[in-house]
Design an enzyme around this catalytic site. Structure first.
Site, PDB file in Angstrom:
ATOM      1  N   CYS A  92      -4.827   2.467  -3.583  1.00  0.00           N
ATOM      2  CA  CYS A  92      -3.589   3.018  -3.006  1.00  0.00           C
ATOM      3  C   CYS A  92      -2.416   2.056  -3.161  1.00  0.00           C
ATOM      4  O   CYS A  92      -1.588   1.924  -2.240  1.00  0.00           O
ATOM      5  CB  CYS A  92      -3.772   3.401  -1.541  1.00  0.00           C
ATOM      6  SG  CYS A  92      -4.920   4.740  -1.305  1.00  0.00           S
ATOM      7  N   LYS A 105      -9.964  -0.917  10.774  1.00  0.00           N
ATOM      8  CA  LYS A 105     -10.099  -2.100   9.917  1.00  0.00           C
ATOM      9  C   LYS A 105     -10.356  -3.351  10.754  1.00  0.00           C
ATOM     10  O   LYS A 105     -10.373  -4.466  10.248  1.00  0.00           O
ATOM     11  CB  LYS A 105      -8.837  -2.293   9.071  1.00  0.00           C
ATOM     12  CG  LYS A 105      -8.634  -1.177   8.031  1.00  0.00           C
ATOM     13  CD  LYS A 105      -7.428  -1.469   7.176  1.00  0.00           C
ATOM     14  CE  LYS A 105      -6.905  -0.259   6.427  1.00  0.00           C
ATOM     15  NZ  LYS A 105      -7.762   0.196   5.333  1.00  0.00           N
ATOM     16  N   ASP A 119       3.472  -4.413   8.089  1.00  0.00           N
ATOM     17  CA  ASP A 119       2.234  -3.655   7.944  1.00  0.00           C
ATOM     18  C   ASP A 119       1.073  -4.627   8.147  1.00  0.00           C
ATOM     19  O   ASP A 119       0.749  -5.425   7.259  1.00  0.00           O
ATOM     20  CB  ASP A 119       2.198  -3.020   6.545  1.00  0.00           C
ATOM     21  CG  ASP A 119       0.875  -2.314   6.261  1.00  0.00           C
ATOM     22  OD1 ASP A 119      -0.063  -2.439   7.080  1.00  0.00           O
ATOM     23  OD2 ASP A 119       0.784  -1.647   5.211  1.00  0.00           O
ATOM     24  N   HIS A 178       0.880  -1.184   0.000  1.00  0.00           N
ATOM     25  CA  HIS A 178       0.000   0.000   0.000  1.00  0.00           C
ATOM     26  C   HIS A 178       0.913   1.228   0.000  1.00  0.00           C
ATOM     27  O   HIS A 178       2.031   1.176   0.530  1.00  0.00           O
ATOM     28  CB  HIS A 178      -0.835  -0.053   1.282  1.00  0.00           C
ATOM     29  CG  HIS A 178      -1.877   1.007   1.406  1.00  0.00           C
ATOM     30  ND1 HIS A 178      -1.582   2.289   1.811  1.00  0.00           N
ATOM     31  CD2 HIS A 178      -3.212   0.982   1.207  1.00  0.00           C
ATOM     32  CE1 HIS A 178      -2.710   3.000   1.856  1.00  0.00           C
ATOM     33  NE2 HIS A 178      -3.704   2.223   1.497  1.00  0.00           N
ATOM     34  N   GLN A 194      -4.114  -5.116   7.139  1.00  0.00           N
ATOM     35  CA  GLN A 194      -5.122  -6.049   6.619  1.00  0.00           C
ATOM     36  C   GLN A 194      -5.101  -7.401   7.323  1.00  0.00           C
ATOM     37  O   GLN A 194      -5.823  -8.305   6.903  1.00  0.00           O
ATOM     38  CB  GLN A 194      -4.918  -6.262   5.101  1.00  0.00           C
ATOM     39  CG  GLN A 194      -5.156  -5.025   4.262  1.00  0.00           C
ATOM     40  CD  GLN A 194      -6.602  -4.529   4.305  1.00  0.00           C
ATOM     41  OE1 GLN A 194      -7.520  -5.244   4.714  1.00  0.00           O
ATOM     42  NE2 GLN A 194      -6.807  -3.295   3.886  1.00  0.00           N
TER      43      GLN A 194
HETATM   44  N1  7TS Z   1      -1.479  -0.644   4.657  1.00  0.00           N
HETATM   45  C1  7TS Z   1      -2.383  -1.449   4.116  1.00  0.00           C
HETATM   46  C2  7TS Z   1      -2.003  -2.857   3.722  1.00  0.00           C
HETATM   47  C3  7TS Z   1      -3.692  -0.993   3.924  1.00  0.00           C
HETATM   48  O1  7TS Z   1      -4.610  -1.798   3.388  1.00  0.00           O
HETATM   49  C4  7TS Z   1      -4.039   0.330   4.312  1.00  0.00           C
HETATM   50  C5  7TS Z   1      -5.395   0.915   4.062  1.00  0.00           C
HETATM   51  C6  7TS Z   1      -3.045   1.116   4.916  1.00  0.00           C
HETATM   52  C7  7TS Z   1      -1.771   0.597   5.051  1.00  0.00           C
HETATM   53  C8  7TS Z   1      -3.338   2.475   5.437  1.00  0.00           C
HETATM   54  O2  7TS Z   1      -4.180   2.387   6.534  1.00  0.00           O
HETATM   55  P1  7TS Z   1      -4.799   3.694   7.213  1.00  0.00           P
HETATM   56  O3  7TS Z   1      -5.762   3.156   8.207  1.00  0.00           O
HETATM   57  O4  7TS Z   1      -3.680   4.436   7.832  1.00  0.00           O
HETATM   58  O5  7TS Z   1      -5.459   4.467   6.120  1.00  0.00           O
HETATM   59  N2  7TS Z   1      -6.085   0.331   2.999  1.00  0.00           N
HETATM   60  C9  7TS Z   1      -7.196   0.799   2.407  1.00  0.00           C
HETATM   61  C10 7TS Z   1      -7.841   0.112   1.381  1.00  0.00           C
HETATM   62  O6  7TS Z   1      -7.468  -0.980   0.925  1.00  0.00           O
HETATM   63  N3  7TS Z   1      -8.923   0.829   0.972  1.00  0.00           N
HETATM   64  O7  7TS Z   1      -8.995   1.931   1.714  1.00  0.00           O
HETATM   65  C11 7TS Z   1      -7.927   1.932   2.604  1.00  0.00           C
END
Ligand code: 7TS
Length: 414
Positions: free
Chosen positions: A372, A234, A208, A131, A211
């Protein structure tokens, strides 16, 4: 597992959009929140709201205790040896920015000698399926620094090439940053082996877990990762809270990321000394209510039979793959044998955005686009995918509605 009972805890699911029952399949972007989490945050503001760590009065002490209890719960959930190894942040993105800034400085300073005139160029290794949050902070760090970003490639199924990964490790990266689960492909990376290899070549490891936290059991001691980052939203918790786990020995050495109240010990105009862990990394007023919501979300997850949840989510993924495969021109993006929680695809001749827009009108919420992870799209030569991502409350009936909607939309768009 009684899915209807679970669904009753998520009132947001029980609504119509465009006159159709909502089918929410965008859980990789954010999960919905159960009533217990919403109530916990509400209760905090109804009865407990106060700034923490600073007050001698009752409410402040209660709120401080509750917040620190939430930290202990997170530590226990990921099996961190010490609660002070959990730093609360706004989420994965902030955790990764903290690490890129602070860990980057720690390595440069320890390799050059504090204040030394020469910068040691940093090399960071990431995977091809990151991501942007686990790519851009590292890329910017190495670019500012005259260093190098290395990328471990993957094959056409979205499986990491472990041999190529090891070849990159031989180039001596100081940091390896890896997705546990890819948000575009659903691939579950063999992170334990990746961490072992990284350590063998002397690199620090950042996982990371955005997910993975809601779907897989996490044991940071068994993984032996140096850092693990995640987002609460999440995993059924409120937005605006997340965190990072880091081994004490690194957190102790790392410089603060942000400066201000709470993270200091003593301050004069000449000099500031910093607070102990984890407060050194928590400048300013934190999101206390959301941290308490996160603790409740962990309780919600732990209250489920986690192996039954994993089996249920695997059933949803397999049913989706099987039923979608019948649609002409279907191409799945990400076919790793080890996968979790989502299905990404394109249909020949149809733009993912058009498909997503049409099925939205049928009540089905999926995500379309590059998610992303633009380099992943470039790797597969596509502008984006349609992605359906699942949570514990999704049902086979919803998969049916989704597949029929995709099928109808594909006919309309051809
Ligand atoms: N890393 C991964 C693997 C992610 O899926 C996401 C967010 C992030 C980092 C960033 O997370 P945040 O909570 O700081 O925004 N992924 C997604 C997605 O797949 N669709 O919207 C956000």
């Amino acid at each position: 597992m009684n899915i209807n009972e679970i669904r009753s805890q998520f009132p947001v699911l029980d609504q119509q959009v465009y006159g159709k029952p909502l089918v929410y399949l965008d859980n990789a972007a954010t999960t919905q929140k159960p009533l217990c989490v919403i109530d916990r945050e509400r209760d905090y503001y109804l009865h407990e709201n106060c700034n923490i760590h600073r007050g001698v009065h009752y409410l402040s002490q209660q709120a401080t205790e509750a917040y620190e209890h939430a930290r202990q719960t997170v530590a226990r959930f990921v099996n961190a040896p010490e609660a002070h190894e959990i730093v609360f942040t706004r989420g994965t993105t902030e955790s990764l920015n903290l690490l890129a800034t602070s860990l980057g400085r720690m390595i440069v300073e320890s390799e050059t000698g504090k204040g030394g005139p020469h910068c040691v160029p940093l090399t960071v290794l990431v995977t091809a399926m990151e991501h942007h949050s686990n790519l851009v902070p590292w890329q910017q760090l190495v670019q500012q620094q005259g260093g190098k970003l290395l990328v471990a490639p993957m094959d056409d199924d979205g499986v990491l090439d472990l041999q190529a990964y090891e070849e990159r490790l031989k180039q001596g990266p100081q940091i390896v940053a890896m997705a546990h689960v890819s948000n575009t492909l659903g691939t579950v990376n063999p992170i334990k082996e990746m961490i072992r290899l990284a350590h063998q070549y002397g690199a620090l490891t950042v996982v990371d877990g955005a997910q993975s936290m809601a779907h897989l059991p996490i044991d940071v001691q068994d993984l032996d990762c140096d850092f693990f980052v995640f987002s609460g939203h999440k995993m059924y918790a409120p937005m605006g809270i997340g965190g990072l786990y880091g081994k004490t020995k690194w957190l102790e050495q790392m410089p603060p990321y942000q400066f201000g109240g709470e993270m200091v010990d003593t301050v004069s105009f000449e000099r500031t000394t910093f607070n102990k862990l984890p407060f050194k990394f928590e400048a300013g007023t934190p999101n206390v209510g959301a941290a308490l919501g996160l603790e409740t979300a962990i309780g919600f997850i732990e209250g489920l039979d986690r192996s039954a949840v994993a089996a249920h989510e695997a059933l949803l993924v397999n049913a989706t793959l099987e039923r979608l495969a019948a649609i002409e021109g279907m191409r799945f993006i990400g076919q790793a044998p080890e996968r979790s929680g989502l299905v990404s695809f394109v249909i020949d001749g149809i733009h993912p955005y058009d498909l997503g827009t049409i099925i939205d009108k049928m009540g089905v919420a999926v995500r379309t686009g590059h998610h992303c992870a633009e380099p992943v799209m470039t790797r597969f030569g596509i502008p984006g995918t349609v992605r359906a991502s699942f949570a514990v409350y999704n049902t086979l009936e919803e998969i049916d509605v989704f597949v029929k909607a995709v099928s109808r939309a594909a006919m309309m768009l051809r």
